[in-house]
Design a protein around this motif. Structure first.
Motif, short mmCIF file in Angstrom:
data_model
loop_
_atom_site.label_atom_id
_atom_site.label_comp_id
_atom_site.label_asym_id
_atom_site.label_seq_id
_atom_site.Cartn_x
_atom_site.Cartn_y
_atom_site.Cartn_z
N GLY A 20 0.78 -1.22 0.00
CA GLY A 20 0.00 0.00 0.00
C GLY A 20 0.82 1.27 0.00
N ARG A 29 -5.24 4.21 -1.46
CA ARG A 29 -5.97 2.98 -1.78
C ARG A 29 -7.43 3.27 -2.06
NH1 ARG A 29 -2.42 1.14 2.28
NH2 ARG A 29 -3.98 1.31 3.94
N VAL A 293 -1.99 -3.50 -3.10
CA VAL A 293 -2.19 -3.27 -1.66
C VAL A 293 -1.28 -4.11 -0.79
CG1 VAL A 293 -4.57 -2.61 -2.05
CG2 VAL A 293 -4.05 -4.99 -1.49
N ARG A 296 -2.22 -6.88 2.67
CA ARG A 296 -3.45 -6.53 3.40
C ARG A 296 -4.63 -7.27 2.79
NH1 ARG A 296 -0.09 -2.42 2.54
NH2 ARG A 296 0.51 -1.09 4.30
N TRP A 299 -8.14 -5.42 2.13
CA TRP A 299 -8.07 -4.57 0.95
C TRP A 299 -7.97 -5.41 -0.32
CZ3 TRP A 299 -9.10 0.39 0.27
CH2 TRP A 299 -9.09 1.24 1.39
N TYR A 303 -10.42 -5.12 -3.58
CA TYR A 303 -9.88 -4.89 -4.92
C TYR A 303 -10.20 -6.06 -5.85
CZ TYR A 303 -7.21 -0.60 -4.17
OH TYR A 303 -6.83 0.71 -3.95
#
Length: 354
Positions: A20, A29, A293, A296, A299, A303
């Motif tokens: 990220g 992000r 990212v 993570r 996230w 995505y």
């Protein structure tokens, strides 16, 4: 096939240096996510103007305002709009399922289609439709979920037996399972071509022909899978540090793995019931998400949802125009894209380990 020494005992993690920080933290992000959603919405709008049938741009816009009984309105409202929504639902589910499966197995080459989960769901649907006479999504979705669950548990058992440091073993086992299940599915279809004729398009990985009721039911099941995926995302990510470390952090290893398996079952099973056995979406999309990212997982799930929806929608749009006057199923397009991506990923990781 021997496993490189550098891979033995290794766990799948994306280096933080590609994570990220490249996107400028949370704000970056969120900005990239909003941009991705914007691209998805624009692509969905454009998909209404693409495909077989005689519908001018003005007629497409008019059809969105109401069904006046014209041929153009039928094309837009009964064909293009449902298949676009179905493509996004299927892609969203497969993208998230691939992300969860890669984290669960600890294998960057994992994919619900590649490891046989989609094939298990597909075989169950064929049995339900061909031998039990069930018709309609609401009738055979439960068979798809059961087929996906059985194969998910089987693949997980293979990964546990082979060891998390043997990604090639797990992938080869999954490919073998998928090939066997697809072979059985095709054999059943050949036994009675008339009975299985209605499933041929679905078996090729097509998102056409789904009605509003199917999409609504599928949406609820996919939503349940997404909720489970988000709930277990944090503890599943901590499992990447090792079981002992995860337990010391308070992670309940068994329930976390079970929850991940349930999430994959709900997502991959429903996606297969809606769009057939579409492969490689769950392989390609998570890699792009992790590249943006990093490790993570929450996230990456978000995505992957957007990226998967966009990928299958684009594949369906390409399939509408690539072979006029006919159409190519979305599953064929994703296979053409995914096969070289798999080869490049395998070659790249082999090179990095040697």
């Amino acid at each position: 096939m021997s496993i490189p020494a550098a891979w033995r005992g290794a766990r799948f993690r994306v280096p933080r240096r590609v994570g990220g920080e490249r996107l400028g933290g949370v704000a970056g992000r969120i900005a990239v996510l909003c941009a991705g959603v914007g691209v998805l919405v624009a692509t969905a709008w454009f998909s209404l103007f693409v495909g077989a049938g005689d519908a001018s741009p003005a007629q497409v816009v008019a059809a969105l305002g109401g069904h006046d009984g014209s041929n153009a309105a039928t094309i837009v409202r009964d064909m293009r709009l449902p298949r676009g929504l179905t493509a996004m639902l299927v892609g969203l589910a497969l993208g998230v399922a691939g992300t969860i499966m890669q984290a669960l197995i600890g294998n960057p080459l994992a994919d619900p289609g590649l490891l046989g989960v989609n094939a298990g769901a597909g075989l169950a649907v064929v049995v339900a439709v061909g031998f039990l006479g069930l018709v309609g999504f609401n009738a055979y979705i439960w068979f798809a979920l059961c087929g996906a669950l059985v194969v998910s548990l089987f693949v997980y058992a293979i990964s546990a037996t082979a060891g998390r440091g043997s990604p090639f073993t797990v992938v080869l086992s999954g490919v073998a399972v998928s090939a066997v299940l697809m072979g059985v599915t095709n054999a059943l279809a050949l036994i009675d071509p008339t009975r299985f004729n209605a499933l041929r398009t679905w078996m090729a990985g097509s998102v056409t022909g789904r009605d509003g009721g199917s999409m609504l039911a599928g949406s609820f099941i996919i939503l349940a899978g997404l909720v489970v995926a988000v709930i277990i995302a944090a503890p599943l990510a901590q499992l990447g540090l090792g079981e002992d470390t995860a337990r010391s952090l308070g992670v309940r290893v068994g329930p976390t793995r079970f929850g991940a398996t349930i999430a994959v079952m709900l997502l991959a099973g429903t996606a297969t019931a809606l769009g057939g056995p579409i492969m490689f979406v769950g392989l390609m999309v998570p890699h792009l998400a992790h590249a943006l990212v990093g490790p993570r997982l929450v996230w990456a799930i978000v995505y992957s949802a957007v990226g998967g929806a966009l990928l299958v929608l684009l594949a369906d749009m390409v399939g509408r125009v690539v072979a006029p006057p006919g159409e190519a199923p979305a599953g064929l397009i994703t296979a053409i894209l995914g096969a070289p991506v798999l080869a490049l990923l395998a070659q790249g990781r082999h090179g990095a380990a040697s």
